[in-house]
Design a protein around this motif. Sequence first.
Motif, PDB file in Angstrom:
ATOM      1  N   SER A 228     -64.620 -13.077  51.896  1.00  0.00           N
ATOM      2  CA  SER A 228     -65.669 -12.061  51.765  1.00  0.00           C
ATOM      3  C   SER A 228     -65.101 -10.752  51.226  1.00  0.00           C
ATOM      4  CB  SER A 228     -66.335 -11.843  53.126  1.00  0.00           C
ATOM      5  OG  SER A 228     -67.275 -10.799  53.057  1.00  0.00           O
ATOM      6  N   SER A 229     -63.963 -10.310  51.773  1.00  0.00           N
ATOM      7  CA  SER A 229     -63.370  -9.043  51.303  1.00  0.00           C
ATOM      8  C   SER A 229     -62.842  -9.177  49.877  1.00  0.00           C
ATOM      9  CB  SER A 229     -62.249  -8.617  52.253  1.00  0.00           C
ATOM     10  OG  SER A 229     -61.236  -9.614  52.300  1.00  0.00           O
ATOM     11  N   LEU A 230     -62.384 -10.400  49.527  1.00  0.00           N
ATOM     12  CA  LEU A 230     -61.909 -10.598  48.159  1.00  0.00           C
ATOM     13  C   LEU A 230     -63.058 -10.512  47.170  1.00  0.00           C
ATOM     14  CD1 LEU A 230     -59.457 -11.272  46.419  1.00  0.00           C
ATOM     15  CD2 LEU A 230     -59.984 -13.700  46.739  1.00  0.00           C
ATOM     16  N   THR A 283     -56.290 -10.827  70.360  1.00  0.00           N
ATOM     17  CA  THR A 283     -57.724 -11.086  70.164  1.00  0.00           C
ATOM     18  C   THR A 283     -58.394  -9.902  69.496  1.00  0.00           C
ATOM     19  OG1 THR A 283     -57.756 -12.497  72.125  1.00  0.00           O
ATOM     20  CG2 THR A 283     -59.867 -11.707  71.313  1.00  0.00           C
ATOM     21  N   THR A 284     -58.035  -8.697  69.949  1.00  0.00           N
ATOM     22  CA  THR A 284     -58.602  -7.485  69.340  1.00  0.00           C
ATOM     23  C   THR A 284     -58.191  -7.359  67.879  1.00  0.00           C
ATOM     24  OG1 THR A 284     -58.578  -6.357  71.481  1.00  0.00           O
ATOM     25  CG2 THR A 284     -58.714  -4.982  69.511  1.00  0.00           C
ATOM     26  N   GLU A 285     -56.911  -7.620  67.591  1.00  0.00           N
ATOM     27  CA  GLU A 285     -56.429  -7.499  66.215  1.00  0.00           C
ATOM     28  C   GLU A 285     -57.139  -8.482  65.290  1.00  0.00           C
ATOM     29  OE1 GLU A 285     -52.284  -8.139  66.427  1.00  0.00           O
ATOM     30  OE2 GLU A 285     -51.843  -6.260  67.504  1.00  0.00           O
ATOM     31  N   GLN A 286     -57.311  -9.718  65.742  1.00  0.00           N
ATOM     32  CA  GLN A 286     -57.970 -10.697  64.886  1.00  0.00           C
ATOM     33  C   GLN A 286     -59.444 -10.358  64.685  1.00  0.00           C
ATOM     34  OE1 GLN A 286     -57.320 -14.705  66.136  1.00  0.00           O
ATOM     35  NE2 GLN A 286     -55.138 -14.674  65.642  1.00  0.00           N
ATOM     36  N   ALA A 287     -60.090  -9.860  65.733  1.00  0.00           N
ATOM     37  CA  ALA A 287     -61.499  -9.465  65.585  1.00  0.00           C
ATOM     38  C   ALA A 287     -61.632  -8.319  64.583  1.00  0.00           C
ATOM     39  CB  ALA A 287     -62.073  -9.061  66.943  1.00  0.00           C
ATOM     40  N   ARG A 288     -60.743  -7.343  64.674  1.00  0.00           N
ATOM     41  CA  ARG A 288     -60.797  -6.220  63.731  1.00  0.00           C
ATOM     42  C   ARG A 288     -60.517  -6.695  62.311  1.00  0.00           C
ATOM     43  NH1 ARG A 288     -60.061  -1.502  66.851  1.00  0.00           N
ATOM     44  NH2 ARG A 288     -61.471  -1.792  68.628  1.00  0.00           N
ATOM     45  N   ALA A 289     -59.589  -7.662  62.154  1.00  0.00           N
ATOM     46  CA  ALA A 289     -59.281  -8.176  60.821  1.00  0.00           C
ATOM     47  C   ALA A 289     -60.482  -8.903  60.224  1.00  0.00           C
ATOM     48  CB  ALA A 289     -58.075  -9.114  60.881  1.00  0.00           C
ATOM     49  N   ARG A 290     -61.316  -9.483  61.070  1.00  0.00           N
ATOM     50  CA  ARG A 290     -62.515 -10.160  60.576  1.00  0.00           C
ATOM     51  C   ARG A 290     -63.674  -9.175  60.374  1.00  0.00           C
ATOM     52  NH1 ARG A 290     -61.169 -13.862  64.757  1.00  0.00           N
ATOM     53  NH2 ARG A 290     -62.881 -13.033  66.025  1.00  0.00           N
TER      54      ARG A 290
END
Length: 438
Positions: A228-230, A283-290
């Motif tokens: 999506s970001s790409l 978990t927080t880091e992966q959620a923010r990355a998504r």
Amino acid sequence: METTSTARVLRALRLALHVSFAGLLLLGVLRMASDPPMKFAWSLCLACLLAAVYLVGTVWENRYAHGRSDRNPRFLAIPWLVMISVLWGALVLMSVDFISVVFPLFFLFLLLLPRAVALACVVVMTGVVVLSQRLHIGADEFTSAMVYGPALGAVFSVIMASSYRAMYQDVLRYQRTLTALENTRSELARTERAAGQATERERLAREIHDTLAQGLSSIVLMSRAARSSLSEVDMRRTDERLGTIETAASENLAEARRFVHNLSSPALAVPLADALRQLSERTTEQARARGEDLTVTFTEDGAGQAEFAQQTVLLRAAQTLLANVASHAHARQAVASLSWWEHEVSVDVVDNGVGFSPDRLPPRDGSNGFGLPGLHERVTAAGGIATVESAPGDGTAVTVRLPLKPPRPNPASSLVDPALNSTEPQSSPDNDLSGESS
């Protein structure tokens, strides 16, 4: 059967029967050596024929009994006895020297024929012995000993044959019992092996579900976010998400290698609280990355120490619960808590997501993973309880409690459950422990 003492006694008795028959027959032939040549020649021919018939029958029966022949000679038992009796009777008519051969014949009749028929044959053969002595010796030399001697021999033969038959029946019962026990043991071993395989499959399924499957699910979600970001030409966020994918893939690759080789877990070097804190942060880091606004915090209340197996259950529960919060709850805040009590330890995962109705959870199947039934099975097997509180729109709170046991020292690394090895937060699209379905 041949290994029992009773079986050895029976074998010795059979051997004694055959040897006595051969010895008494040979003795009768030797005693006739001084008779006229023609009479001796006829007696020798009849004796050899009797020995041959006896030998053929006993050898055939012995080969069949030891499995070296497939043909059962039982149907020839009566003709065989008749032939032996006729030949013996002819010898007795020619010479009184062969009357002693009747004693091994008593055993044959008593063992091969029904009891009533055998007793009748014994009486007849005893009469033949007495009559033969009367004919060959004459009335003047005939004594009462020539009557009660064969009679006592017949009685003794009946007693010995009955004892032999009783011991033989005992050996048969022993053999049947031993065979039944061996069959039962084989069936029990097969059942235990099947049960062990089923238990191991269930355990492996849970481990794969709580580690590799959730890690792969996280990678899938991050890949979608990176795509999506790409498409939006946001290279910075794309690079960040690709980095998260690479990290998750590396961690799951290491987990897979440890899972296959059953190696020790680096996470065992840190306390359970630190492993849960790292899990919350990841978990927080992966959620923010998504691109999701989810923050997971960790708290610890009290202090204590649990067994490695208990730490495994608590960490796996937290992994699955946080993965479902990230996948299904649509929550903005979640708290993972580790609480130490006097006799218990608990892990609580609370979120402010959309919630669900616990009484409407779908049954566990191949499409929705292990879910709450899997959680209850794992916790119950560890001697604990799991409770779920949730309602549509009110978030979810799940508590896992385990009774504390005296901690044991860490055994050899190859014996340690690798479950604590994984501290990554792994997301799963399953309708699992938190229960919110997308």
